[in-house]
Write a protein that holds these residues in place. Structure first.
Motif, PDB file in Angstrom:
ATOM      1  N   UNK A 155       0.839  -1.203   0.000  1.00 39.96           N
ATOM      2  CA  UNK A 155       0.000   0.000   0.000  1.00 39.96           C
ATOM      3  C   UNK A 155       0.874   1.253   0.000  1.00 39.96           C
ATOM      4  N   UNK A 156       1.909   1.267   0.851  1.00 43.34           N
ATOM      5  CA  UNK A 156       2.798   2.427   0.909  1.00 43.34           C
ATOM      6  C   UNK A 156       3.514   2.644  -0.420  1.00 43.34           C
ATOM      7  N   UNK A 157       3.994   1.553  -1.004  1.00 42.56           N
ATOM      8  CA  UNK A 157       4.724   1.666  -2.261  1.00 42.56           C
ATOM      9  C   UNK A 157       3.816   2.140  -3.387  1.00 42.56           C
ATOM     10  N   UNK A 158       2.604   1.599  -3.438  1.00 41.48           N
ATOM     11  CA  UNK A 158       1.650   2.027  -4.464  1.00 41.48           C
ATOM     12  C   UNK A 158       1.307   3.501  -4.305  1.00 41.48           C
ATOM     13  N   UNK A 159       1.110   3.927  -3.059  1.00 40.82           N
ATOM     14  CA  UNK A 159       0.810   5.341  -2.808  1.00 40.82           C
ATOM     15  C   UNK A 159       1.967   6.231  -3.247  1.00 40.82           C
ATOM     16  N   UNK A 160       3.197   5.777  -3.005  1.00 38.24           N
ATOM     17  CA  UNK A 160       4.370   6.548  -3.418  1.00 38.24           C
ATOM     18  C   UNK A 160       4.433   6.671  -4.936  1.00 38.24           C
ATOM     19  N   UNK A 161       4.189   5.570  -5.632  1.00 39.14           N
ATOM     20  CA  UNK A 161       4.225   5.590  -7.096  1.00 39.14           C
ATOM     21  C   UNK A 161       3.152   6.521  -7.646  1.00 39.14           C
ATOM     22  N   UNK A 162       1.933   6.395  -7.127  1.00 40.64           N
ATOM     23  CA  UNK A 162       0.825   7.231  -7.608  1.00 40.64           C
ATOM     24  C   UNK A 162       1.105   8.706  -7.343  1.00 40.64           C
ATOM     25  N   UNK A 163       1.589   9.018  -6.137  1.00 42.24           N
ATOM     26  CA  UNK A 163       1.866  10.413  -5.788  1.00 42.24           C
ATOM     27  C   UNK A 163       2.978  10.993  -6.652  1.00 42.24           C
ATOM     28  N   UNK A 176      16.789  -4.280  -6.096  1.00 42.15           N
ATOM     29  CA  UNK A 176      16.628  -4.429  -7.537  1.00 42.15           C
ATOM     30  C   UNK A 176      16.647  -3.112  -8.291  1.00 42.15           C
ATOM     31  N   UNK A 177      17.089  -2.029  -7.634  1.00 43.75           N
ATOM     32  CA  UNK A 177      17.144  -0.721  -8.287  1.00 43.75           C
ATOM     33  C   UNK A 177      18.324  -0.669  -9.249  1.00 43.75           C
ATOM     34  N   UNK A 178      18.230   0.213 -10.221  1.00 42.26           N
ATOM     35  CA  UNK A 178      19.303   0.368 -11.199  1.00 42.26           C
ATOM     36  C   UNK A 178      19.728   1.828 -11.279  1.00 42.26           C
ATOM     37  N   UNK A 179      20.947   2.007 -11.755  1.00 33.97           N
ATOM     38  CA  UNK A 179      21.517   3.337 -11.951  1.00 33.97           C
ATOM     39  C   UNK A 179      22.104   3.363 -13.350  1.00 33.97           C
ATOM     40  N   UNK A 180      21.759   4.378 -14.139  1.00 29.09           N
ATOM     41  CA  UNK A 180      22.241   4.414 -15.521  1.00 29.09           C
ATOM     42  C   UNK A 180      23.057   5.669 -15.786  1.00 29.09           C
ATOM     43  N   UNK A 181      23.839   5.591 -16.856  1.00 29.56           N
ATOM     44  CA  UNK A 181      24.645   6.726 -17.268  1.00 29.56           C
ATOM     45  C   UNK A 181      23.815   7.789 -17.981  1.00 29.56           C
ATOM     46  N   UNK A 182      22.514   7.542 -18.102  1.00 27.76           N
ATOM     47  CA  UNK A 182      21.635   8.564 -18.680  1.00 27.76           C
ATOM     48  C   UNK A 182      21.629   9.831 -17.842  1.00 27.76           C
ATOM     49  N   UNK A 183      22.022   9.726 -16.569  1.00 36.35           N
ATOM     50  CA  UNK A 183      22.061  10.921 -15.724  1.00 36.35           C
ATOM     51  C   UNK A 183      23.006  11.971 -16.293  1.00 36.35           C
ATOM     52  N   UNK A 214      13.631  13.644 -21.044  1.00 34.26           N
ATOM     53  CA  UNK A 214      14.247  12.683 -20.126  1.00 34.26           C
ATOM     54  C   UNK A 214      13.234  11.664 -19.616  1.00 34.26           C
ATOM     55  N   UNK A 215      12.015  12.113 -19.344  1.00 34.12           N
ATOM     56  CA  UNK A 215      10.988  11.178 -18.874  1.00 34.12           C
ATOM     57  C   UNK A 215      10.614  10.180 -19.963  1.00 34.12           C
ATOM     58  N   UNK A 216      10.461  10.664 -21.191  1.00 35.86           N
ATOM     59  CA  UNK A 216      10.100   9.773 -22.300  1.00 35.86           C
ATOM     60  C   UNK A 216      11.205   8.757 -22.562  1.00 35.86           C
ATOM     61  N   UNK A 217      12.460   9.202 -22.500  1.00 32.56           N
ATOM     62  CA  UNK A 217      13.581   8.284 -22.722  1.00 32.56           C
ATOM     63  C   UNK A 217      13.628   7.214 -21.637  1.00 32.56           C
ATOM     64  N   UNK A 218      13.438   7.627 -20.391  1.00 39.98           N
ATOM     65  CA  UNK A 218      13.456   6.667 -19.283  1.00 39.98           C
ATOM     66  C   UNK A 218      12.332   5.651 -19.418  1.00 39.98           C
ATOM     67  N   UNK A 219      11.134   6.134 -19.669  1.00 42.39           N
ATOM     68  CA  UNK A 219       9.982   5.239 -19.777  1.00 42.39           C
ATOM     69  C   UNK A 219      10.155   4.255 -20.930  1.00 42.39           C
ATOM     70  N   UNK A 264      15.022  -2.723 -20.925  1.00 42.03           N
ATOM     71  CA  UNK A 264      15.273  -3.340 -19.625  1.00 42.03           C
ATOM     72  C   UNK A 264      14.120  -4.221 -19.162  1.00 42.03           C
ATOM     73  N   UNK A 265      12.987  -4.124 -19.854  1.00 42.43           N
ATOM     74  CA  UNK A 265      11.816  -4.964 -19.573  1.00 42.43           C
ATOM     75  C   UNK A 265      11.367  -4.890 -18.113  1.00 42.43           C
ATOM     76  N   UNK A 266      11.348  -3.682 -17.590  1.00 44.64           N
ATOM     77  CA  UNK A 266      10.852  -3.492 -16.232  1.00 44.64           C
ATOM     78  C   UNK A 266       9.330  -3.482 -16.228  1.00 44.64           C
ATOM     79  N   UNK A 267       8.762  -3.730 -15.067  1.00 48.04           N
ATOM     80  CA  UNK A 267       7.310  -3.679 -14.935  1.00 48.04           C
ATOM     81  C   UNK A 267       6.819  -2.258 -15.204  1.00 48.04           C
ATOM     82  N   UNK A 268       5.629  -2.117 -15.785  1.00 49.97           N
ATOM     83  CA  UNK A 268       5.131  -0.777 -16.142  1.00 49.97           C
ATOM     84  C   UNK A 268       5.109   0.196 -14.975  1.00 49.97           C
ATOM     85  N   UNK A 269       4.697  -0.267 -13.788  1.00 56.52           N
ATOM     86  CA  UNK A 269       4.626   0.656 -12.655  1.00 56.52           C
ATOM     87  C   UNK A 269       6.008   1.140 -12.230  1.00 56.52           C
ATOM     88  N   UNK A 270       7.013   0.273 -12.353  1.00 57.53           N
ATOM     89  CA  UNK A 270       8.373   0.687 -12.012  1.00 57.53           C
ATOM     90  C   UNK A 270       8.911   1.667 -13.047  1.00 57.53           C
TER      91      UNK A 270
END
Length: 245
Positions: free
Chosen positions: A7-15, A57-64, A83-88, A95-101
């Motif tokens: 619940x906390x994680x979902x709320x964080x993602x939505x917010x 399971x977090x990742x860090x990329x050179x896109x920064x 930047x948001x479009x490129x990340x998404x 990277x085949x991450x889950x859509x919410x991530x």
């Protein structure tokens, strides 16, 4: 993951997604130029150079690196959108991450870029002549931009790792970002981003080639470091057996 953690994680993602949507709507560009498409492609390419962090399971990329460049040379709305479009896109496709991530990471990237752009404008007086700022040794706007981006990005990662993994915030920070090497490597990547933005302002897109090899080396060094940290954090089977005996 327990029900309360979910619940906390979902709320964080939505917010986070909601806040990024509002921020993007307020800064939405009237139109985009050729520079937008260039930085969209550059940020997408940077997403291919990624490292898995030790915890959550977090990742860090050179896109920064390219995110920093984009927020320095593009209007805030264009930089946030690119930047948001490129990340998404790259997190879903490559990277085949889950859509919410992927959505969460795209949203927090937009917020980090927006924070960095706002910090830069506040200290530069709204001017974007990067070459002149550097020639006059006015480094404060660049440092503020990097600090704003870093603070929002790292806070977003620490929060989601801690809440989803039900571990203390301090532990999530320490395991993923608490080393001097991480701070040094992030500073190096950010400085490359500022250098690239300055070259772009002076000589155009060709300056991108100057940071390609350093970014690959930075990614490899960070990957080796995180793999060593991960190995050291796992007790060896032999040690467990000796303790059991």
């Amino acid at each position: 993951m327990s029900r309360s953690a979910r619940i906390r994680t979902t709320a964080l993602v939505v917010a986070t997604v909601a806040l990024a949507t509002v921020a993007l709507a307020r800064a939405w560009p009237d139109g985009v130029g050729r520079g937008f498409w260039f930085w969209l492609a550059a940020c997408a390419a940077g997403e291919l150079l990624w490292v898995r962090l030790p915890l959550g399971g977090a990742t860090l990329s050179m896109a920064s690196c390219f995110n920093i460049s984009a927020l320095l040379v593009l209007p805030a709305g264009e930089a946030m959108l690119a930047t948001a479009a490129a990340t998404l896109g790259m997190e879903l496709i490559a990277m085949r991450k889950r859509p919410e991530r992927a959505l969460y990471n795209a949203a927090q990237t937009a917020l980090a870029v927006g924070a960095g752009a706002a910090a830069f404008d506040a200290l530069s007086g709204g001017g974007r002549d990067l070459v002149q700022l550097l020639s006059q040794l006015r480094l404060a706007p660049f440092l503020a931009a990097c600090a704003g981006f870093y603070a929002v990005n790292r806070a977003a990662v620490v929060l989601v790792v801690a809440w989803s993994g039900e571990i203390p915030l301090r532990e999530a920070w320490r395991r993923n970002f608490g080393s001097s090497y991480e701070a040094l490597s992030s500073g190096a990547v950010f400085s490359l981003g500022a250098l690239l933005a300055t070259h772009y302002s002076g000589i155009g897109m060709a300056g991108t080639l100057l940071v390609a090899l350093p970014l690959v080396l930075a990614c490899d060094g960070m990957r080796r470091f995180t793999e060593r940290l991960d190995a050291e954090s796992r007790p060896e089977a032999g040690d467990d057996e000796r303790r059991a005996a």
